[in-house]
Design a protein around this motif. Structure first.
Motif, short mmCIF file in Angstrom:
data_model
loop_
_atom_site.label_atom_id
_atom_site.label_comp_id
_atom_site.label_asym_id
_atom_site.label_seq_id
_atom_site.Cartn_x
_atom_site.Cartn_y
_atom_site.Cartn_z
N ALA A 1 -14.42 -54.61 40.54
CA ALA A 1 -15.22 -54.26 39.37
C ALA A 1 -16.59 -53.73 39.78
O ALA A 1 -17.09 -52.76 39.21
CB ALA A 1 -15.38 -55.48 38.45
N ALA A 2 -17.20 -54.36 40.79
CA ALA A 2 -18.52 -53.91 41.25
C ALA A 2 -18.44 -52.53 41.86
O ALA A 2 -19.32 -51.69 41.65
CB ALA A 2 -19.09 -54.91 42.25
N SER A 3 -17.39 -52.24 42.61
CA SER A 3 -17.27 -50.92 43.23
C SER A 3 -16.96 -49.85 42.20
O SER A 3 -17.27 -48.69 42.39
CB SER A 3 -16.23 -50.91 44.34
OG SER A 3 -14.92 -51.05 43.81
N ASP A 4 -16.37 -50.25 41.07
CA ASP A 4 -16.12 -49.32 39.97
C ASP A 4 -17.33 -49.17 39.07
O ASP A 4 -17.31 -48.39 38.13
CB ASP A 4 -14.94 -49.79 39.12
CG ASP A 4 -13.62 -49.72 39.86
OD1 ASP A 4 -13.54 -49.03 40.89
OD2 ASP A 4 -12.66 -50.37 39.40
N GLY A 5 -18.37 -49.98 39.34
CA GLY A 5 -19.57 -49.93 38.52
C GLY A 5 -19.42 -50.68 37.21
O GLY A 5 -20.22 -50.51 36.30
N SER A 6 -18.39 -51.52 37.13
CA SER A 6 -18.16 -52.23 35.86
C SER A 6 -18.16 -53.74 36.07
O SER A 6 -17.32 -54.44 35.53
CB SER A 6 -16.81 -51.78 35.28
OG SER A 6 -15.76 -52.07 36.20
N ALA A 7 -19.09 -54.22 36.88
CA ALA A 7 -19.17 -55.66 37.14
C ALA A 7 -19.32 -56.42 35.83
O ALA A 7 -20.08 -56.05 34.96
CB ALA A 7 -20.35 -55.97 38.06
N SER A 8 -18.54 -57.50 35.72
CA SER A 8 -18.57 -58.31 34.51
C SER A 8 -19.25 -59.63 34.80
O SER A 8 -19.67 -59.90 35.91
CB SER A 8 -17.14 -58.54 34.01
OG SER A 8 -16.41 -59.24 35.00
N ASP A 9 -19.34 -60.48 33.79
CA ASP A 9 -19.96 -61.80 33.98
C ASP A 9 -19.33 -62.51 35.16
O ASP A 9 -18.13 -62.47 35.34
CB ASP A 9 -19.79 -62.65 32.72
CG ASP A 9 -20.68 -62.18 31.60
OD1 ASP A 9 -20.43 -62.62 30.47
OD2 ASP A 9 -21.61 -61.39 31.84
N GLY A 10 -20.15 -63.16 35.96
CA GLY A 10 -19.66 -63.91 37.10
C GLY A 10 -19.72 -63.15 38.40
O GLY A 10 -19.35 -63.65 39.44
N SER A 11 -20.19 -61.91 38.36
CA SER A 11 -20.27 -61.15 39.61
C SER A 11 -21.43 -61.65 40.45
O SER A 11 -22.33 -62.31 39.95
CB SER A 11 -20.44 -59.66 39.32
OG SER A 11 -21.71 -59.40 38.80
N ALA A 12 -21.39 -61.30 41.72
CA ALA A 12 -22.43 -61.75 42.64
C ALA A 12 -23.81 -61.28 42.17
O ALA A 12 -24.80 -61.99 42.31
CB ALA A 12 -22.13 -61.26 44.06
N SER A 13 -23.86 -60.08 41.59
CA SER A 13 -25.17 -59.56 41.18
C SER A 13 -25.73 -60.32 39.99
O SER A 13 -26.92 -60.36 39.79
CB SER A 13 -25.06 -58.07 40.85
OG SER A 13 -24.18 -57.87 39.76
N ASP A 14 -24.84 -60.96 39.18
CA ASP A 14 -25.33 -61.70 38.03
C ASP A 14 -26.07 -62.97 38.42
O ASP A 14 -26.83 -63.50 37.64
CB ASP A 14 -24.15 -62.08 37.10
CG ASP A 14 -23.58 -60.88 36.40
OD1 ASP A 14 -24.26 -59.83 36.36
OD2 ASP A 14 -22.46 -60.98 35.87
#
Length: 160
Positions: free
Chosen positions: A140-153
């Motif tokens: 999801a992060a590599s697609d630019g669509s990181a959702s809740d719970g991603s490392a960046s959050d």
């Protein structure tokens, strides 16, 4: 200790163990990944290895050059595509990978022996679920669509 901290510690321990194991050899984790892929799949084109490892064919070409020079792999003619080569293990490469597979099994057994027998199935299910979820988050992060719970959050979360 947070789960992520433990996983990072385990990853670091494995990296240090691989560095120790490869010291003084022409091997690296990237070169071993090529050997491991070919060992488990049989002879593959460089394109197939690149796809399996999610790297560029040029990267695989350099890795295979090094593995050929060290005597672990060779390029063989592709049976149906005159422009392509198959990457296959040499006898030395096959022996290395058989030893590596046996060592992986022994280390897995040693690590699992530290877990109560009644908890082992749950541990394996949990690790499977964690690795699957991390794969989803990375995709999801590599697609630019990181959702809740991603490392960046979790960037503003206090991990101390």
């Amino acid at each position: 200790m947070l789960l992520l901290d433990r996983l990072l510690l385990i990853a670091d321990l494995f990296e240090r163990d691989m560095a120790r194991a490869f010291a003084g050899t022409p091997l690296s984790s990237a070169r071993m990944a090529v050997l491991w892929t070919v060992h488990h799949s049989g002879p593959l084109s460089q394109q197939a290895v690149a796809h399996a490892l999610d790297v560029s064919p040029r990267n695989v070409s350099a890795l295979v050059d090094a593995l050929e020079s060290a005597g672990y792999a060779r390029r063989a003619e592709h049976p149906t595509d005159r422009r392509a080569f198959l990457i296959e293990l040499t006898e030395t490469g096959t022996a290395l990978m058989e030893t590596t597979a046996r060592e992986h099994e022994e280390l897995s057994d040693a690590l699992l022996s530290s877990v109560d027998a009644a908890d082992r199935a749950a541990l394996e299910r949990g690790l499977g679920a964690i690795s699957e979820r991390l794969s989803q988050l990375m995709a999801a992060a590599s697609d630019g669509s990181a959702s809740d719970g991603s490392a960046s959050d979790g960037s503003d979360t206090d991990h101390g």
